[in-house]
Design a protein around this motif. Structure first.
Motif, PDB file in Angstrom:
ATOM      1  N   VAL A 130     -28.079  15.075  -3.069  1.00 53.07           N
ATOM      2  CA  VAL A 130     -29.123  15.000  -2.048  1.00 53.07           C
ATOM      3  C   VAL A 130     -30.450  14.597  -2.658  1.00 53.07           C
ATOM      4  CG1 VAL A 130     -30.461  16.342  -0.395  1.00 53.07           C
ATOM      5  CG2 VAL A 130     -28.004  16.624  -0.502  1.00 53.07           C
ATOM      6  N   THR A 184     -28.207  10.573   6.929  1.00 55.44           N
ATOM      7  CA  THR A 184     -27.693   9.852   5.765  1.00 55.44           C
ATOM      8  C   THR A 184     -27.114   8.522   6.210  1.00 55.44           C
ATOM      9  OG1 THR A 184     -27.153  11.920   4.617  1.00 55.44           O
ATOM     10  CG2 THR A 184     -26.101   9.920   3.810  1.00 55.44           C
ATOM     11  N   VAL A 210     -31.196   8.660   2.435  1.00 55.49           N
ATOM     12  CA  VAL A 210     -31.377   9.879   3.213  1.00 55.49           C
ATOM     13  C   VAL A 210     -32.812   9.953   3.731  1.00 55.49           C
ATOM     14  CG1 VAL A 210     -31.373  12.400   3.164  1.00 55.49           C
ATOM     15  CG2 VAL A 210     -29.600  11.131   1.951  1.00 55.49           C
ATOM     16  N   ASN A 270     -35.479  12.307   6.448  1.00 53.86           N
ATOM     17  CA  ASN A 270     -35.685  13.443   7.331  1.00 53.86           C
ATOM     18  C   ASN A 270     -37.122  13.390   7.838  1.00 53.86           C
ATOM     19  OD1 ASN A 270     -37.325  14.437   5.286  1.00 53.86           O
ATOM     20  ND2 ASN A 270     -35.982  16.145   4.764  1.00 53.86           N
TER      21      ASN A 270
END
Length: 490
Positions: free
Chosen positions: A10, A317, A333, A335
């Motif tokens: 991640v 993702t 990724v 957010n």
């Protein structure tokens, strides 16, 4: 759960995402608009315009709570605002079965021309369906046939046995390349395959099951040609461990034999399996010849080995396709803490609770719509919202992203607690102009009644001005706890 590798993957992916956002734009001629991949398989009445199917799986039908229904708004040159809207239940003429409490007819919906008559058909999952004298639901899948007048009649495609929970998810694609659509029906730990072509009584050419050798729990599935070989491939999200937040992304590549083989896990740059999620879309974001994956993880997690919170508030993702399949080593990724993305990452926002891919501005690159139904608007909890991430040659970016909620100017409605606006999203070209309109569901609207919104698309992208909403008043349905807007056809 092997969380040490998970957390490392991640961090690397987030670093990559930041680098992508920081790159300057490269000037070049705009590509031609990409055709809507859902178009032909979503045109139920054959008028050349894709149609929008939606569901209210919690709806009361004939007095039975949670029996559920599906509806359709037919596309036209002017979209679906003034188009005919129809509702179908298991009490509708020609639809198999009868309404029963807890059937949740419409939990999942997808579409394809199963009988190859030139009209798309609607496939409906009902995991609460009880078969025969069974006391525990086995679930199943039903088809509603398309035709010149739209959807009419239907047939049973698959019935489950006790505890199968079939119909929790659906994916359609041509997995063996013979030109006939095939169907995968998901249960909790089962993936059943139905190989086309289908006859009008709902019979498939063959039935099978994809092995689940590791006793994984399936969370979502979607199909598309990720390796450009002319056959569709199946992507599946799984919970692969005892911990509730264990997530992986599996892929099953299509072949001349279809989808009989075991699924394989997509690896990241560090050699370990990529972290997955619960919600999945397949489409073309970077305008090459390979379909890409967009994986939404709405559930917060925690890496106990690294003492590191994962997916705070949710994340998206992106995994690009290639000649060898999904490229986990090039995953991006994003957010709500990524540069340019509206909002801020907060626990329980549920960023990624719904995802869809479509070209909203006609530039050839697919945008990613991301639902954020747990988003608080000011002091109003779980009012919800959604975000649009622009597509580029290197995948989605936070730069230029934007969003809508019920507090956005020109959007009908009001910000209210637990509306969960963004609980479902869909991108589909409903007026045939080469740009995909946005449909948004708020299944929590008005104490769980639910409602739907549609946003127009222009050369500048999606707009709040000209958006509209419709719900039970327009459909003539029982609103109480119906959950209208829980899902759209995929």
């Amino acid at each position: 759960m092997t969380s040490r590798a998970l957390g490392t993957g991640v961090v690397l992916a987030l670093t990559l995402a930041t680098a992508v956002v920081a790159l300057p734009a490269t000037a070049h001629a705009a590509p031609a608009p990409a055709p809507d991949p859902h178009g032909p398989r979503a045109d139920f009445n054959g008028d050349g315009y894709p149609d929008l199917a939606f569901a209210a799986p919690g709806a009361t039908v004939k007095g039975f709570k949670g029996a559920g229904y599906v509806g359709v708004a037919y596309g036209s040159r002017t979209g679906v605002k003034d188009s005919a809207k129809r509702v179908f239940t298991q009490a509708s003429a020609g639809v198999p079965g009868t309404p029963e409490a807890g059937d949740v007819f419409g939990t999942s919906v997808t579409s394809a021309d199963l009988d190859r008559d030139g009209y798309a058909d609607l496939i409906v999952g009902s995991p609460g369906e009880k078969i025969g004298s069974a006391e525990v639901a086995g679930g199943g899948a039903t088809v509603l046939w398309g035709g010149p007048g739209g959807l009419s009649g239907g047939a049973t495609l698959l019935s489950g046995e006790e505890y199968d929970d079939l119909g929790r998810g659906l994916a359609v694609g041509d997995f063996n390349g013979d030109g006939a659509p095939d169907l995968v029906v998901r249960g909790g730990d089962t993936l059943r395959t139905l190989t086309g072509p289908f006859t009008r009584d709902g019979a498939a050419a063959a039935k099978g099951e994809i092995p689940n050798l590791d006793d994984e729990r399936y969370l979502d599935l979607a199909a598309g040609d990720v390796n450009g070989d002319g056959r569709d491939d199946l992507a599946v999200l799984v919970n692969d461990g005892d911990e509730f937040d264990a997530r992986r992304i599996h892929i099953g590549l299509g072949s001349a034999a279809g989808l009989g083989q075991e699924l394989t896990s997509i690896k990241g740059k560090d050699g370990y399996s990529l972290q997955g999620g619960e919600h999945l879309a397949v489409g073309n974001v970077n305008n090459d010849k390979y379909a890409d994956l967009a994986v939404g993880r709405a559930i917060d997690g925690y890496d106990s080995d690294l003492d590191l919170p994962l997916a705070k508030g949710g994340m998206l993702t992106y995994v690009p396709g290639s000649a060898t399949g999904p490229q986990g080593t090039k995953a991006v990724v994003l957010n709500q803490d990524s540069p340019g993305v509206p909002g801020a990452a907060e626990h329980s926002d549920n960023f990624g609770a719904s995802v869809a891919i479509g070209d909203t501005d006609g530039d050839g690159y697919g945008e990613i719509a991301v639902g954020v139904p747990g988003e608080d608007q000011g002091t109003v909890a779980n009012a919800g919202g959604m975000v649009v991430l622009p597509g580029t040659a290197t995948g989605p970016t936070g730069k230029g992203s934007y969003g809508f909620n019920q507090g956005t100017p020109d959007v009908v409605g009001a910000v209210e607690k637990d509306d969960r606006f963004g609980g479902a999203v869909s991108l589909r070209d409903l007026n045939g102009d080469g740009r995909t309109e946005l449909a948004v569901g708020a299944p929590g609207e008005n104490a769980g009644e639910g409602s739907l919104w549609v946003f127009p698309a222009a050369a500048s992208g999606l707009a709040a001005k000209g958006s509209f909403s419709f719900g039970h008043g327009a459909l003539g349905t029982v609103p109480t706890k119906a959950g209208l807007g829980s899902s759209f056809n995929r």
